[in-house]
Design a protein around this motif. Sequence first.
Motif, PDB file in Angstrom:
ATOM      1  N   ARG A  23      49.089  12.301 -23.985  1.00 23.97           N
ATOM      2  CA  ARG A  23      49.857  12.988 -22.946  1.00 23.97           C
ATOM      3  C   ARG A  23      50.909  13.926 -23.523  1.00 23.97           C
ATOM      4  O   ARG A  23      51.367  14.847 -22.852  1.00 23.97           O
ATOM      5  CB  ARG A  23      50.539  11.956 -22.042  1.00 23.97           C
ATOM      6  N   VAL A  26      49.824  17.620 -23.638  1.00 23.21           N
ATOM      7  CA  VAL A  26      49.471  18.305 -22.388  1.00 23.21           C
ATOM      8  C   VAL A  26      50.400  19.498 -22.183  1.00 23.21           C
ATOM      9  O   VAL A  26      51.619  19.392 -22.323  1.00 23.21           O
ATOM     10  CB  VAL A  26      49.576  17.334 -21.194  1.00 23.21           C
ATOM     11  N   GLU A  33      47.517  21.153 -31.025  1.00 19.96           N
ATOM     12  CA  GLU A  33      47.308  19.746 -30.681  1.00 19.96           C
ATOM     13  C   GLU A  33      47.260  18.851 -31.923  1.00 19.96           C
ATOM     14  O   GLU A  33      48.000  17.872 -32.018  1.00 19.96           O
ATOM     15  CB  GLU A  33      46.025  19.592 -29.867  1.00 19.96           C
ATOM     16  N   ASP A 172      37.405  17.205 -25.716  1.00 20.65           N
ATOM     17  CA  ASP A 172      37.030  18.177 -24.685  1.00 20.65           C
ATOM     18  C   ASP A 172      36.694  19.530 -25.304  1.00 20.65           C
ATOM     19  O   ASP A 172      35.782  20.228 -24.840  1.00 20.65           O
ATOM     20  CB  ASP A 172      38.134  18.309 -23.633  1.00 20.65           C
ATOM     21  N   VAL A 194      33.299  16.646 -21.591  1.00 18.94           N
ATOM     22  CA  VAL A 194      34.367  17.318 -20.836  1.00 18.94           C
ATOM     23  C   VAL A 194      34.710  16.535 -19.580  1.00 18.94           C
ATOM     24  O   VAL A 194      35.889  16.319 -19.254  1.00 18.94           O
ATOM     25  CB  VAL A 194      33.952  18.758 -20.483  1.00 18.94           C
ATOM     26  N   VAL A 195      33.687  16.074 -18.872  1.00 17.60           N
ATOM     27  CA  VAL A 195      33.911  15.348 -17.622  1.00 17.60           C
ATOM     28  C   VAL A 195      34.391  13.918 -17.889  1.00 17.60           C
ATOM     29  O   VAL A 195      35.205  13.368 -17.139  1.00 17.60           O
ATOM     30  CB  VAL A 195      32.606  15.324 -16.786  1.00 17.60           C
ATOM     31  N   MET A 197      36.051  12.478 -20.613  1.00 14.56           N
ATOM     32  CA  MET A 197      37.276  12.127 -21.333  1.00 14.56           C
ATOM     33  C   MET A 197      38.432  11.738 -20.415  1.00 14.56           C
ATOM     34  O   MET A 197      39.148  10.768 -20.710  1.00 14.56           O
ATOM     35  CB  MET A 197      37.685  13.262 -22.271  1.00 14.56           C
ATOM     36  N   PRO A 198      38.684  12.455 -19.302  1.00 11.46           N
ATOM     37  CA  PRO A 198      39.763  11.996 -18.406  1.00 11.46           C
ATOM     38  C   PRO A 198      39.512  10.582 -17.876  1.00 11.46           C
ATOM     39  O   PRO A 198      40.440   9.779 -17.762  1.00 11.46           O
ATOM     40  CB  PRO A 198      39.736  13.031 -17.272  1.00 11.46           C
ATOM     41  N   VAL A 199      38.252  10.271 -17.570  1.00 14.20           N
ATOM     42  CA  VAL A 199      37.904   8.925 -17.095  1.00 14.20           C
ATOM     43  C   VAL A 199      38.139   7.902 -18.213  1.00 14.20           C
ATOM     44  O   VAL A 199      38.688   6.818 -17.983  1.00 14.20           O
ATOM     45  CB  VAL A 199      36.429   8.882 -16.637  1.00 14.20           C
ATOM     46  N   LEU A 201      40.259   8.095 -20.671  1.00 15.11           N
ATOM     47  CA  LEU A 201      41.696   7.891 -20.859  1.00 15.11           C
ATOM     48  C   LEU A 201      42.268   6.954 -19.799  1.00 15.11           C
ATOM     49  O   LEU A 201      43.135   6.123 -20.089  1.00 15.11           O
ATOM     50  CB  LEU A 201      42.430   9.239 -20.832  1.00 15.11           C
ATOM     51  N   LYS A 202      41.790   7.084 -18.563  1.00 18.98           N
ATOM     52  CA  LYS A 202      42.252   6.188 -17.495  1.00 18.98           C
ATOM     53  C   LYS A 202      41.838   4.745 -17.790  1.00 18.98           C
ATOM     54  O   LYS A 202      42.611   3.813 -17.591  1.00 18.98           O
ATOM     55  CB  LYS A 202      41.688   6.629 -16.150  1.00 18.98           C
TER      56      LYS A 202
END
Length: 209
Positions: A23, A26, A33, A172, A194-195, A197-199, A201-202
Motif C-alpha cells: 500500500r 500506491v 516502486e 500487475d 492483472v485481475v 492481484m487485488p483479490v 492482496l485482500k
Amino acid sequence: AQTAKAGAKAAGVVIDDAAVTPRYVVGLSPARELPIIGRIALGSLKNKLVFLLPAGLLLSYFAPFVITPLLMLGGVYLCYEGAEKLYEALAPHAAHENENERSQATDAVALENQKVSGAIRTDFILSAEIMALTLANVSTSDFYTQAAVLAAVGILITLAVYGVVGLIVKADDAGLLLAKSSAAPVRAFGRGLVVGMPVFLKILAAVGT
C-alpha cells in the motif's frame, strides 16, 4: 537449526507485513516502486540489526525476566490490530488519524520520503515482536549463539518478506506485459495476473488478520 526453528515461530507475524507494505507504493510512479521497497527493506534491516538486536541481547543478559512480558505486550498489540481490521471489515468507518496519514507533500520526493518513513515506523513494531519471539526461542543458548540467530532471522525474514512484496508490487506490470503476447495462453495468464492481484492482496490481508 535454531535459526530455522525461531524463524518458523516468527513467520506468522510477517504475513500481515507482506500484505500492508504494498500500500505504501500506491499513487507513486511505477518506476519508483522497487526502489521504495528497497529503501523500506533497508530500514527494516536497520530496525532489526542496529536497534532491536543489541537491545534484545542486553535484555537477555541483564533482565531475561522482561522477555515474556514484552512478548505479551506485543501479543496485545497484534490482537488490537487484528480486532481493528476485523471491525473495519464488518463496519467500515473512517480510519484513525495515525493509520491514515494524509500526505501534505507538494512534490514526489517529499511524498516518497514520507511514505518510506511511515512504512519503517510501522515495521519497527512487527520487527520488535519478531526479534522478541526469536530471543525467547534461544534464551537458554550462549550469548554468541543468541546474537547469530537473531541476526540470521532478522536478515532472512527481511529478505523473504520484502522479496515477496517486490514480486507482488510488480506482478500487475508483468501481467500487462504478458497480456500483449501473441500466444493466447500467455495473454490469458497476463490478464489473470492483472485481475487477480487485488483479490490476492485482500486474501493475504485476511490471512494476516
